[in-house]
Design a protein around this motif. Structure first.
Motif, mmCIF file in Angstrom:
data_model
loop_
_atom_site.group_PDB
_atom_site.id
_atom_site.type_symbol
_atom_site.label_atom_id
_atom_site.label_comp_id
_atom_site.label_asym_id
_atom_site.label_seq_id
_atom_site.Cartn_x
_atom_site.Cartn_y
_atom_site.Cartn_z
ATOM 1 N N ASP B 466 0.836 -1.201 0.000
ATOM 2 C CA ASP B 466 0.000 0.000 0.000
ATOM 3 C C ASP B 466 0.865 1.244 0.000
ATOM 4 O OD1 ASP B 466 -2.348 -1.626 0.432
ATOM 5 O OD2 ASP B 466 -1.600 -1.852 2.476
ATOM 6 N N THR B 467 1.979 1.133 0.753
ATOM 7 C CA THR B 467 2.886 2.261 0.903
ATOM 8 C C THR B 467 4.283 1.747 0.605
ATOM 9 O OG1 THR B 467 1.491 2.917 2.743
ATOM 10 C CG2 THR B 467 3.573 4.100 2.498
ATOM 11 N N ILE B 468 5.108 2.554 -0.022
ATOM 12 C CA ILE B 468 6.470 2.115 -0.305
ATOM 13 C C ILE B 468 7.442 3.190 0.142
ATOM 14 C CG2 ILE B 468 8.134 1.469 -2.092
ATOM 15 C CD1 ILE B 468 5.714 0.416 -3.718
ATOM 16 N N GLY B 469 8.455 2.748 0.895
ATOM 17 C CA GLY B 469 9.546 3.636 1.275
ATOM 18 C C GLY B 469 10.810 3.132 0.600
ATOM 19 N N LEU B 476 16.305 6.168 4.887
ATOM 20 C CA LEU B 476 14.976 6.000 4.306
ATOM 21 C C LEU B 476 14.615 7.346 3.682
ATOM 22 C CD1 LEU B 476 12.462 4.434 3.746
ATOM 23 C CD2 LEU B 476 11.711 4.797 6.084
ATOM 24 N N VAL B 477 14.751 7.409 2.346
ATOM 25 C CA VAL B 477 14.729 8.704 1.680
ATOM 26 C C VAL B 477 13.304 9.210 1.464
ATOM 27 C CG1 VAL B 477 15.545 9.997 -0.304
ATOM 28 C CG2 VAL B 477 16.842 8.018 0.500
ATOM 29 N N THR B 478 12.470 8.361 0.851
ATOM 30 C CA THR B 478 11.138 8.823 0.465
ATOM 31 C C THR B 478 10.097 7.760 0.809
ATOM 32 O OG1 THR B 478 12.229 9.804 -1.429
ATOM 33 C CG2 THR B 478 9.831 9.830 -1.436
ATOM 34 N N VAL B 479 8.980 8.192 1.397
ATOM 35 C CA VAL B 479 7.862 7.294 1.663
ATOM 36 C C VAL B 479 6.628 7.858 0.977
ATOM 37 C CG1 VAL B 479 6.386 6.260 3.439
ATOM 38 C CG2 VAL B 479 8.822 6.638 3.906
ATOM 39 N N ALA B 484 1.861 6.540 -6.201
ATOM 40 C CA ALA B 484 2.786 7.600 -6.573
ATOM 41 C C ALA B 484 4.146 7.067 -7.021
ATOM 42 C CB ALA B 484 2.968 8.556 -5.396
ATOM 43 N N TRP B 485 4.272 5.732 -7.116
ATOM 44 C CA TRP B 485 5.571 5.154 -7.489
ATOM 45 C C TRP B 485 5.494 4.456 -8.846
ATOM 46 C CZ3 TRP B 485 9.949 6.235 -5.110
ATOM 47 C CH2 TRP B 485 9.962 6.511 -3.734
ATOM 48 N N GLY B 489 10.860 5.147 -10.928
ATOM 49 C CA GLY B 489 10.952 6.091 -9.816
ATOM 50 C C GLY B 489 11.670 5.482 -8.623
ATOM 51 N N ILE B 490 11.308 4.237 -8.293
ATOM 52 C CA ILE B 490 11.960 3.553 -7.167
ATOM 53 C C ILE B 490 13.451 3.415 -7.456
ATOM 54 C CG2 ILE B 490 12.147 1.389 -5.914
ATOM 55 C CD1 ILE B 490 9.169 0.982 -6.277
ATOM 56 N N MET B 491 13.759 2.986 -8.675
ATOM 57 C CA MET B 491 15.150 2.753 -9.060
ATOM 58 C C MET B 491 15.949 4.045 -8.968
ATOM 59 S SD MET B 491 16.142 -0.129 -9.527
ATOM 60 C CE MET B 491 17.811 -0.677 -9.698
ATOM 61 N N ARG B 492 15.315 5.154 -9.388
ATOM 62 C CA ARG B 492 16.012 6.428 -9.395
ATOM 63 C C ARG B 492 16.375 6.844 -7.970
ATOM 64 N NH1 ARG B 492 12.286 9.397 -12.053
ATOM 65 N NH2 ARG B 492 12.582 8.260 -13.992
ATOM 66 N N VAL B 493 15.422 6.704 -7.052
ATOM 67 C CA VAL B 493 15.701 7.080 -5.659
ATOM 68 C C VAL B 493 16.721 6.114 -5.055
ATOM 69 C CG1 VAL B 493 14.726 7.363 -3.370
ATOM 70 C CG2 VAL B 493 13.429 8.110 -5.370
ATOM 71 N N ALA B 494 16.571 4.800 -5.376
ATOM 72 C CA ALA B 494 17.459 3.797 -4.783
ATOM 73 C C ALA B 494 18.893 3.978 -5.239
ATOM 74 C CB ALA B 494 16.976 2.393 -5.145
ATOM 75 N N THR B 495 19.084 4.484 -6.476
ATOM 76 C CA THR B 495 20.442 4.631 -6.988
ATOM 77 C C THR B 495 21.006 6.012 -6.703
ATOM 78 O OG1 THR B 495 19.477 5.195 -9.120
ATOM 79 C CG2 THR B 495 20.221 2.935 -8.827
ATOM 80 N N GLY B 496 20.320 6.744 -5.829
ATOM 81 C CA GLY B 496 20.892 7.999 -5.371
ATOM 82 C C GLY B 496 20.668 9.157 -6.315
ATOM 83 N N GLY B 497 19.805 8.951 -7.310
ATOM 84 C CA GLY B 497 19.526 10.031 -8.243
ATOM 85 C C GLY B 497 18.542 11.021 -7.652
#
Lengths: 335, 499
Positions: B466-469, B476-479, B484-485, B489-497
Motif C-alpha cells: 500500500d505504501t512504499i519507502g 529512508l529517503v522517500t515514503v 505515486a511510485w 521512480g523507485i530505481m532512481r531514488v534507490a540509486t541515489g539520483g
C-alpha cells in the motif's frame, strides 16, 4: 555406501560398535587368555559398569554442553576439587548428606563461573575452561596442602573406632536392592533417565538444542540465550561435582587432589563416540552412555586379552577417530 | 573501433543452475584502457557473469576471447594468471597480516623458502606507486586501515599479476564521497595504463561519471550497450526495469487503521543512518532499495536485534525504550529473516520445533513439553500451508527452500504476531510458494495486521504494498503511497539520483 545403509550405520553407529566390541572380546578372550577366563562374566560386567560411573556422570553434563555448542575442559579438575572438599568435610564430622550437597554445589559453582565468562562475557568456551582447568586444579592442591586428604583421620579413628561414612561403600558394596551392582551404577542409571527426560521432554531441553543448532535463530526467536547457557554450565557443573563424590568413594576414604587428571578427554570422547556433534545441536544421552560403556569395555577387554597398556591407548585413540569420521558423515548428510 | 581492439570479448554466454536460466545469451566486450559499466537489477545475472569471467563458474555455452585468444579459466587463480583479476564487494584480506604481506600473498619474493625482505618491500611499494598511494604504511596490519585503504591494498595485489582486465564489484558501496573520489582517481590511473576495468555498480550517477561505455543486463540477457556519453539516466533505468508485470498479486480488500508502530529517526551501527516511518494496522508497507542500502538493518533495529545508536522505535501501546527480541515477540512483533540457513532456521531440528520455538512452554506444564500437542499444532500449519514434508518431526534441513520458508512464516502466524517484519519473504523460492506467500500477506492485512515487506524485486513491491519507502545508503529517503511510485521512480531514488 548406499544411502539407507549409511543412515543405519550413522544412526545406530555407537550401539553397533558396542555390540561388535563385546562380541569380539567374548570370542577372543577365552582363546587368548592364559587363565582360560571367560569375558562374559558377572564379575567382568560389574567391573565394567563400575569403571564407567565417573565417565558416565561426566558425560551426562558434557552432553548438555556439547549439544548447546560448547565444551568444558575443566571436568577432571572439578572432580578432584569436589572430592577433596568432600573428604575435608567428612574429616570435620559433617553429615554425609551435607557433604554430598556441598560436592554438588561446589561443582555447580565452578560451572556457574564458566557460564558467566562464556555466556555473560562472550568468551570462547575452549579457552575459558582451559583456564578454569588450571585454576581449579591449583586451588584443589592448595586446599589439600598438596597431599591426599585422608578420612577418617587418625584422631577420628581413635575417638570412634566404628567410624563409618556410607560414601566409602558406594562404588564397592553391592546394591541394596538386588545385591547385583554398586550404588554408583544405579545412580548413573537414574541420573541418565532424568537428564534424558530433561533434554527431550522439557522446554529447557529444546532450548539447549536450539542454541546448539543455531544460536542466531534462538536469539531471533526471543530465547534468553545468556540465561540458558548459565543454567547449562551450572547444571553440568553440579553433575561433575557428583562425579567427584564417586571419585571419593572409589578411593575408599581418600580425597586425592591429583585425581581424574585428563578425565575430561575420556568424557568428551564418550559423548562424541555416542553420536553428538562438536558443532552442536546433535546428541543423545543414550548415545553418550553407550560411548562411555564402549570405552570401559575396550579397557577391560584389552586387559583381559593381556595386551600391554600402550595398546589400550592406541586402540581407544583409533576408536575416537573413527567416531569423528562418523560425525563428519553425519554432517555431510545434512548439508 | 573498440571491436577491433577488444581486449576481452564474450559472445552468447549461457548458464543454468538446475531449472533456473541465470544467463541466456550474454554478449559483451571491452577494450584496453576502457572503463565499462555493467548495470542491472539484483538477479539480472551480473554476479553469474562475473563468476564465469573470474573462473569460479564455467559457462554452459558461448565463447570468450582474451586479447584475441580463447579464454577458458579453470579457476579464479588461473584467471588471475591469464590476466583477469576481480575485486569483490566483500574484500579478501588477511586482516592480521601487514599491507605488504597482503599485497604479496601467494606470490612472495623468496629464495629457497626464505622471504627476501628488500625485494618484497620494493615490489609492494611499486604496486602502490602505480596507484598513486606510495605513502601507505606497508608494515601496518591490514585490519587497521580504513575500508578505502584496504581496497587500495587489494587492487595493488591484483596489479602484481599485470592484469589486462580488472573487475570491480560494487566498489563504492561502503565508501564515503571523498573516498569515492580517490577511487575514481585510481581507476583513472589504471585506465591510463591500458587496463580494462569492468565496473559493476547500482549507482548509476557514478557509472555515468567514470565509465566510457555501458552494458545493461536484464533477466540474464544483454538488453542494451553503448557509449556512456550518449546515455541518459532515464534511458538506463528503462533498460534495467522495462518488463511486463505479471499478475501474481491477488489484492485482498483491506483498509488501514490506527498507527501500531512508529520509528523516529532511528540510527544503528554500522549501516542505518536515519529512518522514520509510521506503520498502520491493515497496512502493507514495502521497503525498496539496493542490497546494502540498510533495509535489513532497519528491520533488525525495529526488532531490537541491533541496538539503536539514536532515535526511537515504539510499538504503540507498549513501553518505549530499550527492548530485546524476546520483548518484541511478547509485544506481538514477529521477524522473518532473509537468511534461512544462517539465521532463520535450525536446520538440524524438526519442523515442529522450528515452528513453535518462540513459545514452546504453551505445549505443556511445569516446563515439560507435550510432544504430541506440539506436533499436532505444527501439523495443522503444515496442512494449511501445504508444506511438503513427511511429518512435523522431519528435520527442516531436508525440505526445499519454499517449504522451509512456509514453516518460517508459520512461526509468526502461530505465535501469533500482529506486526510482521518480512525480509525478502520470497527470496529463492518457487513461483507456487511465492503466490501462496503473497496471498498470506494479503490475508494478514485484511485481518488488520500490519506488515513490513523488504524486497529487491520491484514488481513485488508495486504489486503487493500500500505504501512504499525507498532506502539509499542507510537512509529512508522517500515514503509515498504505491500509486505515486513507478519502477523507474523507485530505481532512481534507490540509486541515489535526484527525483
Amino acid at each position: 555406501m548406499k544411502a539407507p545403509l549409511r543412515k543405519i550405520f550413522v544412526k545406530g553407529g555407537p550401539f553397533f560398535g558396542l555390540i561388535l566390541v563385546v562380541a569380539f572380546f567374548a570370542i577372543a578372550v577365552p582363546l587368548v587368555s592364559k587363565g582360560g577366563g571367560d569375558f562374559l562374566t558377572y564379575h567382568n560386567f560389574k567391573m565394567i559398569f563400575t569403571q564407567t560411573v565417573l565417565v558416565a556422570i561426566g558425560a551426562l553434563g558434557m552432553t548438555m554442553i556439547i549439544v548447546s555448542g560448547g565444551i568444558d575442559l575443566s571436568v577432571g579438575s572439578t572432580i578432584a576439587f569436589t572430592s577433596v572438599i568432600g573428604a575435608r568435610l567428612l574429616q570435620h564430622d559433617w553429615p554425609t548428606g551435607v557433604a554430598v550437597l556441598a560436592m554438588g554445589a561446589g561443582g555447580a559453582l565452578i560451572g556457574l563461573f564458566n557460564g558467566v565468562l562464556i555466556a555473560g562475557l562472550r568468551m570462547v568456551p575452549f579457552i575459558v575452561t582451559l583456564g578454569t582447568l588450571l585454576i581449579v586444579r591449583g586451588t584443589t592442591k592448595w586446599l589439600a596442602n598438596n597431599q591426599a586428604v585422608n578420612y577418617p583421620t587418625q584422631a577420628q579413628m581413635e575417638a570412634h573406632p566404628d567410624w563409618h561414612s556410607p560414601i566409602i561403600d558406594w562404588m564397592t558394596t553391592d546394591d541394596p536392592f538386588s545385591k547385583a551392582l554398586p550404588v554408583g551404577v544405579w545412580t548413573v542409571v537414574v541420573l541418565a533417565v532424568l537428564t534424558a527426560l530433561l533434554l527431550r521432554r522439557t522446554v529447557f531441553g529444546r532450548h539447549i538444542f536450539a542454541i546448539g543448532s543455531n544460536e542466531q535463530t534462538a536469539r531471533l526467536c526471543g530465547l534468553p540465550t545468556v540465561r540458558i547457557k548459565l543454567m547449562i554450565y551450572t547444571l553440568a557443573g553440579a553433575l561433575f561435582g557428583l562425579a567427584g563424590m564417586f571419585q571419593l568413594s572409589r578411593l575408599h576414604g581418600q580425597g586425592d587432589p591429583t585425581a581424574a587428571a585428563g578425565l575430561e578427554l575420556d568424557i568428551i570422547a564418550a559423548v562424541i563416540v555416542g553420536g553428538a556433534s562438536l558443532s552442536g545441536g546433535v546428541g543423545t544421552i543414550l548415545g553418550s552412555m553407550i560411548g562411555a560403556l564402549l570405552m570401559a569395555v575396550l579397557r577391560t577387554g584389552t586387559q583381559a586379552m593381556e595386551w600391554p597398556n600402550e595398546f589400550q591407548e592406541i586402540i581407544i585413540g583409533t576408536v575416537i577417530i573413527v567416531a569423528v569420521y562418523f560425525d563428519r558423515l553425519r554432517q555431510g548428510r545434512e548439508s | 573501433m573498440t571491436t577491433t581492439t577488444a581486449s576481452l570479448r564474450l559472445a552468447g554466454i549461457r548458464k543454468s543452475f538446475g531449472a533456473t536460466h541465470a544467463l541466456r545469451g550474454v554478449s559483451f566486450d571491452i577494450a584496453p584502457g576502457e572503463v565499462h559499466a555493467l548495470i542491472g537489477e539484483n538477479g539480472a545475472g551480473k554476479s553469474t557473469l562475473m563468476k564465469i569471467l573470474s573462473g569460479a563458474h564455467r559457462a554452459d555455452a558461448g565463447t570468450m576471447e582474451l586479447a584475441g585468444r580463447p579464454y577458458l579459466p579453470e579457476s579464479p587463480h588461473d584467471a588471475r594468471l591469464k590476466g583477469v583479476a576481480m575485486i569483490y564487494q566483500e574484500l579478501n584480506l588477511a586482516l592480521h597480516l601487514s599491507a605488504q604481506e597482503n599485497i604479496l600473498l601467494g606470490d612472495e619474493s623468496a629464495r629457497g623458502g626464505w622471504i627476501n625482505r628488500a625485494a618484497s618491500h620494493e615490489r609492494a611499494r611499486a604496486a602502490l606507486a602505480q596507484l598513486g598511494h606510495e605513502s601507505l604504511d606497508l608494515g601496518r596490519p591490514a585490519g587497521r586501515f580504513s575500508i578505502a585503504e584496504q581496497q587500495v591494498i587489494e587492487i595493488a595485489r591484483a596489479l602484481l599479476k599485470q592484469p589486462k582486465i580488472l573487475i570491480m564489484d560494487e566498489p563504492t558501496s561502503s565508501l564515503t564521497q571523498a573516498d569515492t573520489e580517490k577511487l575514481f582517481a585510481t581507476i583513472g590511473r589504471l585506465r591510463a595504463q591500458g587496463v580494462g576495468v569492468i565496473y559493476i555498480s547500482h549507482f548509476l550517477e557514478e557509472c555515468r561519471r567514470i565509465a566510457d561505455r555501458y552494458t545493461v543486463l536484464k533477466d540474464g540477457e544483454t538488453v542494451g550497450t553503448g557509449e556512456m556519453k550518449d546515455a541518459t539516466l532515464d534511458h538506463l533505468v528503462t533498460l534495467m526495469t522495462g518488463r511486463e508485470v505479471k499478475d501474481l498479486y491477488p489484492r485482498t480488500a483491506h483498509a488501514t487503521g490506527a498507527v501500531v508502530l512508529e520509528v523516529k529517526a532511528a540510527v544503528s551501527a554500522p549501516r542505518l543512518k536515519r529512518a522514520s516511518l509510521q506503520l498502520r494496522a491493515g497496512e502493507i508497507f514495502g521497503l525498496g532499495g539496493l542490497i546494502g542500502a540498510g533495509r535489513t538493518d532497519l528491520l533488525r533495529a525495529i526488532f531490537s536485534l541491533d541496538g539503536l545508536v539514536a532515535g526511537e522505535v515504539c510499538v504503540v501501546g507498549e513501553a518505549a525504550g530499550r527492548a530485546t527480541p524476546r520483548d518484541r515477540w511478547a509485544q506481538g512483533v514477529g521477524f522473518l529473516s532473509e537468511d534461512r540457513k544462517e539465521e532463520g532456521l535450525m536446520l538440524t531440528q524438526s519442523v515442529a520445533d522450528n515452528l513453535t520455538l518462540t513459545k514452546q512452554d504453551r505445549f505443556g506444564r511445569l516446563g515439560f513439553i507435550n510432544g504430541r500437542r506440539q506436533r499436532a499444532t505444527a501439523q495443522r500449519w503444515v496442512d494449511e500451508l501445504r508444506v511438503k514434508c513427511r511429518d512435523a518431526a522431519q528435520p527442516i534441513g531436508e525440505l526445499s527452500g519454499g517449504n522451509q520458508q512456509k514453516v518460517a512464516f508459520a512461526r509468526l502466524l502461530e505465535h501469533p504476531a500482529k506486526i510482521f517484519l518480512l525480509d525478502e519473504p520470497t527470496r529463492g523460492i518457487d513461483v507456487g510458494s511465492k503466490a501462496q506467500i503473497y496471498q498470506l500477506i494479503g490475508d494478514l492485512a485484511a485481518a488488520g495486521k500490519a506488515v513490513v515487506v523488504v524486497s529487491s524485486y520491484l514488481p513485488e513491491l508495486l504489486g503487493l504494498c500500500d505504501t512504499i519507502g525507498v532506502m539509499c545508503r542507510g537512509e529512508l529517503v522517500t515514503v509515498r503511497p504505491r500509486a505515486a511510485w513507478t519502477e523507474a521512480g523507485i530505481m532512481r531514488v534507490a540509486t541515489g539520483g535526484a527525483e
